[in-house]
Design a protein around this motif. Structure first.
Motif, PDB file in Angstrom:
ATOM      1  N   UNK A 105       1.222  -1.082  -0.106  1.00 26.52           N
ATOM      2  CA  UNK A 105       0.077   0.481  -0.130  1.00 26.52           C
ATOM      3  C   UNK A 105       1.232   1.016  -0.100  1.00 26.52           C
ATOM      4  N   UNK A 106       1.959   1.191   1.488  1.00 26.79           N
ATOM      5  CA  UNK A 106       2.831   2.464   1.233  1.00 26.79           C
ATOM      6  C   UNK A 106       3.540   2.594  -0.356  1.00 26.79           C
ATOM      7  N   UNK A 107       3.943   1.681  -0.688  1.00 29.34           N
ATOM      8  CA  UNK A 107       4.434   1.503  -2.227  1.00 29.34           C
ATOM      9  C   UNK A 107       4.205   2.297  -3.371  1.00 29.34           C
ATOM     10  N   UNK A 108       3.074   1.972  -3.328  1.00 26.30           N
ATOM     11  CA  UNK A 108       1.968   2.431  -5.152  1.00 26.30           C
ATOM     12  C   UNK A 108       2.505   1.790  -6.013  1.00 26.30           C
ATOM     13  N   UNK A 109       3.084   0.244  -5.693  1.00 25.65           N
ATOM     14  CA  UNK A 109       3.222  -0.969  -6.378  1.00 25.65           C
ATOM     15  C   UNK A 109       1.895  -1.066  -7.428  1.00 25.65           C
ATOM     16  N   UNK A 110       0.752  -1.518  -6.840  1.00 26.07           N
ATOM     17  CA  UNK A 110      -0.231  -1.726  -6.963  1.00 26.07           C
ATOM     18  C   UNK A 110      -1.024  -0.695  -8.433  1.00 26.07           C
TER      19      UNK A 110
END
Length: 174
Positions: free
Chosen positions: A11-16
Motif C-alpha cells: 500500500x505504501x509503495x504504490x506498486x499495485x
C-alpha cells in the motif's frame, strides 16, 4: 526488527497502483500465511504488451535496492522483475496470459484451497517442511505424498472436487 506487514508495504509503495493496467494479483506465501523471514512477495500480472510492462516496472522500481529485470524475446516466457520494498524481496511476473491461467496463480489458488480444506493440521505440516528448507510447492507435495515434479503434481488438485481433496488430506494427515 520484524518486517512490516506485506499489505502495508504494498500500500505504501504504490506498486499495485503503478501496475493497475496489468491486473496485478498478490500471490505467494505471505497471503497464505506460510511465509518465513526470507519469503518474498509475488505479484502476478497480465502483460500483453511486454514493452509497456517492462517500462512501467523500470520507471517504478529501477531506483530500488536489488532491482533487476529480465525480459526474454521468445519462448513465451514472462517478464520478471525483482527488487526490495521495506525489507521484503518482491518478484513481479508479467505474462501475456490472463492471471487466472498462469501457473503461479493456479498454484496459489490450489494451495489456498488446500489450506482451507486441510485446516491447522495441513498448515502446520507444510510450515514444518518449509522450516526444514523446502519451497512451498515441494512442501505441499511432500505432505500430500505426491510423486514426480511437485509443481505439476499440485495442478492435479485444480479440478478435483472438495470431497476427494478432503479424503486425500485425511489420509495424509492422520
Amino acid at each position: 526488527m520484524p518486517r512490516p506487514h506485506y499489505l502495508a508495504v504494498l500500500d505504501r509503495s504504490g506498486l499495485l497502483t503503478a501496475l493497475a493496467r496489468f491486473d496485478p494479483h498478490v500471490a505467494g506465501t505471505p497471503p497464505l500465511g506460510l511465509d518465513l523471514p526470507g519469503s518474498d512477495i509475488d505479484v502476478i500480472c497480465q502483460a500483453t504488451d511486454a514493452e509497456a510492462f517492462t517500462k512501467t516496472l523500470w520507471d517504478f522500481a529501477s531506483p530500488l535496492d536489488g532491482f533487476a529485470i529480465h525480459q526474454w524475446t521468445s519462448d513465451g516466457r514472462p517478464v520478471v522483475a525483482s527488487f526490495y520494498l521495506d525489507g521484503w524481496p518482491v518478484e513481479v511476473f508479467g505474462d501475456p496470459r490472463p492471471v487466472a491461467r498462469q501457473a503461479g496463480w493456479r498454484h496459489f489458488e490450489i494451495e489456498r484451497r488446500l489450506l482451507a480444506l486441510g485446516g491447522d493440521g495441513l498448515r502446520a505440516a507444510v510450515m514444518q517442511r518449509r522450516r526444514d528448507g523446502l519451497k512451498t510447492e515441494p512442501a505441499f507435495a511432500r505432505v500430500l505424498g505426491l510423486e514426480g515434479d511437485p509443481y505439476t503434481a499440485l495442478l492435479a488438485f485444480d479440478e478435483m472436487p472438495d470431497p476427494d481433496i478432503v479424503r486425500r488430506l485425511n489420509a495424509c494427515l492422520t
